[in-house]
Design an enzyme around this catalytic site. Structure first.
Site, short mmCIF file in Angstrom:
data_model
loop_
_atom_site.label_atom_id
_atom_site.label_comp_id
_atom_site.label_asym_id
_atom_site.label_seq_id
_atom_site.Cartn_x
_atom_site.Cartn_y
_atom_site.Cartn_z
N ASN A 153 -9.88 -0.68 -3.09
CA ASN A 153 -8.49 -0.46 -2.67
C ASN A 153 -7.58 -0.98 -3.78
O ASN A 153 -7.56 -2.18 -4.06
CB ASN A 153 -8.27 -1.22 -1.35
CG ASN A 153 -6.85 -1.10 -0.83
OD1 ASN A 153 -5.94 -0.70 -1.54
ND2 ASN A 153 -6.66 -1.47 0.43
N HIS A 176 -3.97 6.97 1.12
CA HIS A 176 -4.15 5.67 0.45
C HIS A 176 -5.58 5.21 0.72
O HIS A 176 -6.07 5.30 1.85
CB HIS A 176 -3.14 4.67 1.02
CG HIS A 176 -3.51 3.24 0.77
ND1 HIS A 176 -3.74 2.75 -0.50
CD2 HIS A 176 -3.72 2.20 1.62
CE1 HIS A 176 -4.07 1.47 -0.42
NE2 HIS A 176 -4.07 1.11 0.86
N CYS A 233 0.81 -1.22 0.00
CA CYS A 233 0.00 0.00 0.00
C CYS A 233 0.84 1.27 0.00
O CYS A 233 0.43 2.30 -0.53
CB CYS A 233 -0.93 0.02 1.20
SG CYS A 233 -1.95 -1.44 1.26
O1 UT7 Z 1 -4.71 -1.44 2.20
C1 UT7 Z 1 -4.17 -2.43 3.02
C2 UT7 Z 1 -4.45 -2.16 4.44
N1 UT7 Z 1 -5.73 -2.69 4.79
C3 UT7 Z 1 -6.52 -2.04 5.60
O2 UT7 Z 1 -6.21 -0.96 6.02
C4 UT7 Z 1 -7.79 -2.73 6.01
C5 UT7 Z 1 -8.11 -2.47 7.45
N2 UT7 Z 1 -9.27 -3.21 7.92
C6 UT7 Z 1 -10.52 -3.00 7.46
O3 UT7 Z 1 -10.72 -2.19 6.58
C7 UT7 Z 1 -11.66 -3.77 8.11
O4 UT7 Z 1 -11.16 -4.49 9.20
C8 UT7 Z 1 -12.38 -4.76 7.13
C9 UT7 Z 1 -13.21 -3.96 6.14
C10 UT7 Z 1 -11.39 -5.62 6.42
C11 UT7 Z 1 -13.33 -5.65 7.92
O5 UT7 Z 1 -14.25 -4.87 8.62
P1 UT7 Z 1 -14.49 -5.12 10.18
O6 UT7 Z 1 -15.53 -4.16 10.59
O7 UT7 Z 1 -13.16 -5.01 10.87
O8 UT7 Z 1 -15.06 -6.58 10.21
P2 UT7 Z 1 -14.49 -7.89 10.91
O9 UT7 Z 1 -13.33 -8.42 10.15
O10 UT7 Z 1 -14.31 -7.64 12.37
O11 UT7 Z 1 -15.69 -8.88 10.71
C12 UT7 Z 1 -16.99 -8.63 11.31
C13 UT7 Z 1 -17.96 -9.67 10.80
C14 UT7 Z 1 -17.45 -11.10 10.92
O12 UT7 Z 1 -18.57 -11.91 11.24
P3 UT7 Z 1 -18.85 -12.37 12.76
O13 UT7 Z 1 -17.62 -13.12 13.18
O14 UT7 Z 1 -19.02 -11.09 13.52
O15 UT7 Z 1 -20.07 -13.19 12.62
C15 UT7 Z 1 -16.98 -11.43 9.53
O16 UT7 Z 1 -17.02 -12.81 9.25
O17 UT7 Z 1 -18.19 -9.46 9.39
C16 UT7 Z 1 -17.98 -10.70 8.69
N3 UT7 Z 1 -17.49 -10.36 7.36
C17 UT7 Z 1 -18.31 -10.15 6.32
N4 UT7 Z 1 -19.65 -10.18 6.22
C18 UT7 Z 1 -20.17 -9.91 5.00
C19 UT7 Z 1 -16.20 -10.20 6.95
N5 UT7 Z 1 -16.19 -9.87 5.65
C20 UT7 Z 1 -17.48 -9.84 5.23
C21 UT7 Z 1 -18.08 -9.55 4.00
N6 UT7 Z 1 -19.43 -9.60 3.92
N7 UT7 Z 1 -17.37 -9.22 2.90
#
Ligand code: UT7
Length: 349
Positions: free
Chosen positions: A306, A276, A114
């Site tokens: 992204n 970014h 990134c």
């Molecule tokens: O550019 C590289 C650097 N990357 C970043 O800066 C990314 C930083 N992180 C993020 O942007 C966020 O953490 C994400 C967008 C990747 C994820 O969002 P989050 O709010 O942190 O979600 P989470 O990973 O804590 O997941 C919450 C829930 C989980 O379900 P349970 O365990 O609560 O039942 C996941 O399984 O959301 C679920 N989940 C999804 N649900 C529907 C994860 N991905 C998805 C999805 N659709 N695509």
């Protein structure tokens, strides 16, 4: 010492638009979840056979070179940043040199994910400042769509990424107080594995298992790509999203402030911050923390997802094309991602 300036900028976005709803046929997700957690409405995927990381980089570079008022033969150094090169080796730099029929100039590949574009820009800046080169082409390009896990298992990563390329031509600045004022690069490898693609790689993690103890080098080499790795999804990017998020919202403001302070400015002096495009929520958090107005932060992740090393030059190019970046404006570019690596650049347009 002479400063370097962005003399030309270009971007290339593949025409194929993929909406959040389009992803429903591959995985259990929803438009609502994706928009709420990331801000992304759609992204673009490269054409399967016609477009690669290199070809998209070439298209962005053509525009940057033309806008700089030069030709590809005038370029005297290439720096190409990507995490998804056409080949494991050689890198995309030489492929671009060949495609654009450039002279036998140096071509450097940067692997800082990134923050790859900002690392590349910083290297180019040093070469211009020392007078080594006069026209450096810097490219950030990614064809993520070819290497994502399009199953529910990989949904936290695959919904985020999109394809595209951005490029700039760096030249010595002709005016006082114009160009790149400073660049700031950082890394912390402590969390290298929480945002990573492990395979193919020379790490020994698999072969530590007792059952492989009797294998010789030839047998291990046969397993550089194993069916198990593929079945386990270890050939796809892995991300602990919440952990990355937590670190990003600390390091982004830190490195932006570092750039401002190094030059005696504060956030009120900024015309535009181009962060970014990792997640709209991260950008909003950073904006709030730095108390920036809406018109001081440029985001376009809603439409491109992204695009890793391409995201900063794409956003900068789009902002410039919209007339949001004008001569004399103070612009800050900043990135954070896998490594972790993070970086910023402060420039006077
Ligand atoms: O550019 C590289 C650097 N990357 C970043 O800066 C990314 C930083 N992180 C993020 O942007 C966020 O953490 C994400 C967008 C990747 C994820 O969002 P989050 O709010 O942190 O979600 P989470 O990973 O804590 O997941 C919450 C829930 C989980 O379900 P349970 O365990 O609560 O039942 C996941 O399984 O959301 C679920 N989940 C999804 N649900 C529907 C994860 N991905 C998805 C999805 N659709 N695509």
């Amino acid at each position: 010492m002479v400063k370097s300036k962005i003399a030309g900028i270009g971007m290339y976005i593949p025409s194929n638009v993929v909406t959040n709803n389009d992803l429903l046929k591959y995985m259990d997700t929803s438009d609502e979840w994706i928009q709420e957690r990331t801000g992304i409405k759609e992204r673009h995927y490269a054409h399967r056979t016609e477009e690669t990381t290199t070809t998209m980089g070439v298209e962005a570079a053509k525009i940057a070179i033309e806008r700089a008022g030069i030709t590809p033969q005038d370029i005297d150094f290439i720096i190409f940043a990507t995490l998804c090169p056409d080949y494991y080796f050689p890198g995309c730099g030489v492929l671009l040199q060949r495609a654009m029929k450039m002279k036998e100039i140096g071509a450097l590949d940067v692997r800082n994910q990134c923050s790859g574009f900002l690392y590349a820009l910083s290297v180019a800046d040093q070469f211009i400042k020392t007078g080594t080169y006069k026209n450096i082409l810097v490219v950030g390009s990614e064809k993520h769509s070819f290497g994502l896990d399009f199953t529910t298992r990989g949904r936290n990563v695959s919904v985020i990424f999109g394809d595209g390329a951005g490029s700039v031509v760096l030249q010595p600045a002709s005016k006082e107080n114009q160009g790149i004022l400073s660049t700031h690069l950082h890394s912390d490898g402590e969390s290298a594995e929480i945002l990573a693609m492990y395979n193919p790689g020379t790490h020994a993690n698999h072969w530590k298992e007792e059952k492989y103890a009797s294998f010789d080098e030839a047998e291990i080499a046969q397993m550089f790509f194993s069916h198990k790795m593929i079945d386990d999804g270890q050939v796809f990017p892995f991300m602990d999203g919440p952990a990355v998020f937590k670190k990003a919202i600390v390091k982004f403001p830190e490195v932006i402030n570092e750039a401002l302070q190094a030059n005696g400015y504060n956030t009120g002096d900024l015309k535009l911050l181009i962060p970014h495009q990792a997640n709209l929520r991260i950008s909003q958090f950073v904006q709030q923390k730095l108390q920036l107005r809406d018109d001081q932060v440029y985001n376009n992740i809603q439409y491109y997802g992204n695009t890793t090393a391409a995201s900063v030059p794409i956003a900068l190019c789009e902002a410039w094309e919209k007339g949001l970046v004008k001569e004399g404006d103070l612009i800050c570019l900043a990135a954070f991602g896998s490594g972790f690596t993070w970086a910023s650049a402060l420039l006077r347009w």
